[in-house]
Design a protein around this motif. Structure first.
Motif, PDB file in Angstrom:
ATOM      1  N   SER A 172      33.494  33.433  39.581  1.00 61.12           N
ATOM      2  CA  SER A 172      32.326  33.902  39.141  1.00 61.12           C
ATOM      3  C   SER A 172      32.891  35.160  37.923  1.00 61.12           C
ATOM      4  O   SER A 172      32.696  36.085  38.878  1.00 61.12           O
ATOM      5  N   PRO A 173      31.311  34.235  37.351  1.00 59.88           N
ATOM      6  CA  PRO A 173      31.484  36.441  37.084  1.00 59.88           C
ATOM      7  C   PRO A 173      30.280  36.964  37.252  1.00 59.88           C
ATOM      8  O   PRO A 173      30.370  38.225  37.451  1.00 59.88           O
ATOM      9  N   ASP A 193      38.330  36.542  48.873  1.00 59.80           N
ATOM     10  CA  ASP A 193      37.943  35.650  47.866  1.00 59.80           C
ATOM     11  C   ASP A 193      38.049  34.021  47.944  1.00 59.80           C
ATOM     12  O   ASP A 193      38.874  33.634  49.380  1.00 59.80           O
ATOM     13  N   LEU A 194      36.832  33.221  48.052  1.00 59.42           N
ATOM     14  CA  LEU A 194      37.015  31.991  48.336  1.00 59.42           C
ATOM     15  C   LEU A 194      37.567  31.054  48.300  1.00 59.42           C
ATOM     16  O   LEU A 194      37.451  29.608  49.050  1.00 59.42           O
ATOM     17  N   THR A 374      36.910  36.248  34.512  1.00 59.01           N
ATOM     18  CA  THR A 374      38.296  36.082  35.654  1.00 59.01           C
ATOM     19  C   THR A 374      39.452  36.605  35.634  1.00 59.01           C
ATOM     20  O   THR A 374      39.613  36.751  35.891  1.00 59.01           O
ATOM     21  N   SER A 375      40.150  36.482  33.997  1.00 54.77           N
ATOM     22  CA  SER A 375      41.551  37.026  33.508  1.00 54.77           C
ATOM     23  C   SER A 375      41.624  38.184  32.697  1.00 54.77           C
ATOM     24  O   SER A 375      42.085  38.988  32.307  1.00 54.77           O
ATOM     25  N   VAL A 376      40.592  38.431  32.056  1.00 54.83           N
ATOM     26  CA  VAL A 376      40.771  39.658  30.913  1.00 54.83           C
ATOM     27  C   VAL A 376      40.138  40.961  31.707  1.00 54.83           C
ATOM     28  O   VAL A 376      38.950  40.631  31.819  1.00 54.83           O
ATOM     29  N   TYR A 377      40.538  42.250  31.102  1.00 59.07           N
ATOM     30  CA  TYR A 377      40.496  43.107  31.768  1.00 59.07           C
ATOM     31  C   TYR A 377      39.671  44.064  30.459  1.00 59.07           C
ATOM     32  O   TYR A 377      41.218  44.371  29.454  1.00 59.07           O
TER      33      TYR A 377
END
Length: 568
Positions: A172-173, A193-194, A374-377
């Motif tokens: 989720s953003p 985490d759901l 979700t995956s980029v930092y």
């Protein structure tokens, strides 16, 4: 409530890296001169998680327990999982005579992230917060001992995942937005985490929450915020306590190293100062796990610690910190300056110092936008390292930020792939850092290589990289991509009237055609508006240089105020 002795260690928690020092009798005597000694009974609660820690407590006789969370709530809401080192329920400390409790949040007005209970009859020394602030910023011996311990404890709490509980989906953003905010503000937190944590789903059902309520933020086990805004979370944490005055001598926009330095030096000179930032203090520097080439710190210093120390100096000298709040619009009507912020607040200062820094460039790669939230930092701190665990990660970039991230992440990740477009790292990375990168057994450097594609379904699963010389492609398995490929100046809020160079950086000094020869070296084309740090054209993109500019601009602000802004 009674102390939950069945969960309490029988012995005092050992000191760790100076996190739990014992005060000397002389130091205790100094503190007793500004505090009071009180008797405590077994099971007496000195502070409860989620509530302000009203005083600084030192154990004089007996023992106290510090539990990361509220023991009553933890016992009723969830079964403590002792096999999970990152679980907040497992963090218990026992302190005896000479030890003090709390962490850096005590000095910043935040609620306690721990419940503090007397395990037996004894006595504690209680020191008011304002006296503690005076000691920390004024006594070089006791102050540094307490501050250092508090900074280490905060770092440990972040590593444990104590503090806030964020319940939501990692896809989720909105969840990612809350996690980024907590990380940027150095607030201990943990994601339930759901998608993979049964406890998260159980809590949502028990609370009777629906989809519109998620993500949920639980502040220290007691206060529940349903799908909150950043401002709502910051207010719950005491991070945004006051509104700025309508006017001031100087408004500093951006609380990175340059902005912090400006605020500290201007306020210490007696100027009225408002320091604002869209998210948190520290800027890009606060995202560095270890800065090793800053003068005076031979063993290095984390960006977070540097930001916390500067934060205390800002408060010490009386500047008003206004964050989080985004500057939206700047106007200069007949020389009257005004800045409007995202919450509707307007400030009309006599001078403005633009220290808004840079905005990270995003990687233009096929299919990557699906995984952006979700995956980029764009930072590599202990928070991101905890999320990645031991999984392999990819770092993209060839500069110091990329090198620092690769070395730090290699401490926990099974492998780090550093993707660099250039053939020679020396063009943009410090030699000491290159040596660390190239000698680390868990770092592979891919030179003259770019990311060509991202693969995955609901989450990132791998990336395809392409070698620029040969055109050959390779697939690298990863769920985490760290991007450090430069940035652009964050100056859009200033509007078109302030002169910029061809890359959008603010032009300062007598360099533009419309400028006067009397323009100060760090002054923009608008009188009374100055620029420091990364957003300024021609600046050296180094933290030490930004701090130097922040200190230097204060003299120019004084000159402007004394002359009424005349350039004749």
């Amino acid at each position: 409530m009674s102390a939950p002795g069945k969960q309490s260690p029988a012995v005092e928690t050992p000191d760790t890296l100076g996190a739990f020092p014992r005060l000397t009798p002389v130091q205790l005597q100094t503190l007793s001169e500004v505090g009071t000694t009180a008797s405590v009974s077994e099971g007496q609660v000195l502070a409860r998680a989620g509530e302000p820690l009203g005083s600084f407590f030192v154990v004089v006789e007996g023992r106290v327990m510090v539990h990361s969370g509220d023991p009553d709530l933890l016992e009723s809401d969830q079964e403590p999982r002792r096999d999970e080192p990152g679980d907040a329920a497992a963090q218990i400390e026992i302190h005896g005579p000479g030890r003090f409790v709390g962490d850096i949040g005590l000095l910043e007005g935040q609620p306690s992230f721990a419940t503090i209970v007397a395990l037996e009859r004894g006595r504690v020394l209680e020191v008011p917060i304002d006296e503690l602030e005076r000691i920390v910023t004024g006594d070089p011996l006791i102050g540094d001992l307490i501050l250092r311990a508090y900074l280490i404890r905060r770092s440990m709490a972040i590593g444990y995942g104590s503090g806030l509980r964020v319940i939501g989906s990692r896809f989720s953003p909105d969840t990612r937005r809350l996690l980024d905010f907590a990380a940027r503000n150095r607030v201990p937190h943990r994601l339930l985490d759901l998608e993979r944590d049964p406890a998260a789903e159980a809590i949502v059902r028990r609370m009777g929450l629906d989809v519109a309520d998620v993500p949920v933020v639980i502040v220290a086990g007691s206060r529940i915020l349903r799908n909150p805004s950043i401002v709502e979370v910051s207010q719950a944490l005491g991070l945004r306590r006051i509104r700025p005055p309508a006017t001031s001598d100087v408004l500093v926009v951006g609380a990175g190293p340059a902005g912090l330095a400006t605020a500290v030096y201007a306020a210490s000179d007696g100027l009225s100062v408002v320091l604002s930032d869209a998210v948190a203090t520290g800027g890009q520097a606060a995202r560095s796990a270890r800065i090793e080439n800053y003068l005076g710190f031979p063993s290095g210093i984390s960006g977070a610690e540097l930001a916390e120390r500067a934060n205390l100096q800002v408060v010490k000298f009386g500047a008003t910190l206004f964050a989080p709040s985004t500057a939206l619009e700047f106007t200069s009507d007949g020389g009257a300056l005004n800045v409007r912020f995202s919450d509707g607040t307007s400030v009309s200062p006599k001078t403005v110092v633009v220290a808004s820094g840079m905005e990270y460039n995003r990687l233009a790669v096929e299919n990557l936008d699906r995984f952006e939230y979700t995956s980029v930092y764009y930072a590599a701190t202990i928070n991101e390292a905890r999320e990645c665990g031991t999984d392999p990660v990819v770092v993209v970039g060839g500069g110091n930020s990329a090198g620092q991230a690769a070395v730090f992440l290699a401490g926990t990740a099974s492998h780090v792939h550093l993707i660099a477009r250039g053939s020679d790292l020396t063009a943009s990375m410090s030699r000491y850092l290159i040596a660390q990168v190239e000698s680390h057994p868990r770092i592979s450097v891919h030179r003259q290589t770019v990311v060509a594609r991202a693969n995955g379904t609901t989450r990132l699963e791998s990336i395809i990289v392409e070698h620029l010389g040969s055109g050959t492609r390779e697939e690298i398995a990863t769920a985490f991509l760290f991007v450090f490929i430069g940035a652009t100046p964050a100056t859009g809020w200033l509007g078109p009237d302030i002169e910029r160079d061809e890359h959008g950086y603010l032009i300062t000094g007598p360099h533009a055609e419309s400028s006067s020869s009397r323009r100060h070296p760090l002054e923009t084309s608008v009188p009374g508006v100055f620029a420091v740090g990364d957003a300024r054209s021609g600046s050296v993109k180094r933290m030490s240089a930004a701090i130097g500019e922040g200190a230097s601009v204060v003299r120019m602000v004084h000159d402007h105020l004394e002359t009424g802004g005349s350039r004749l």
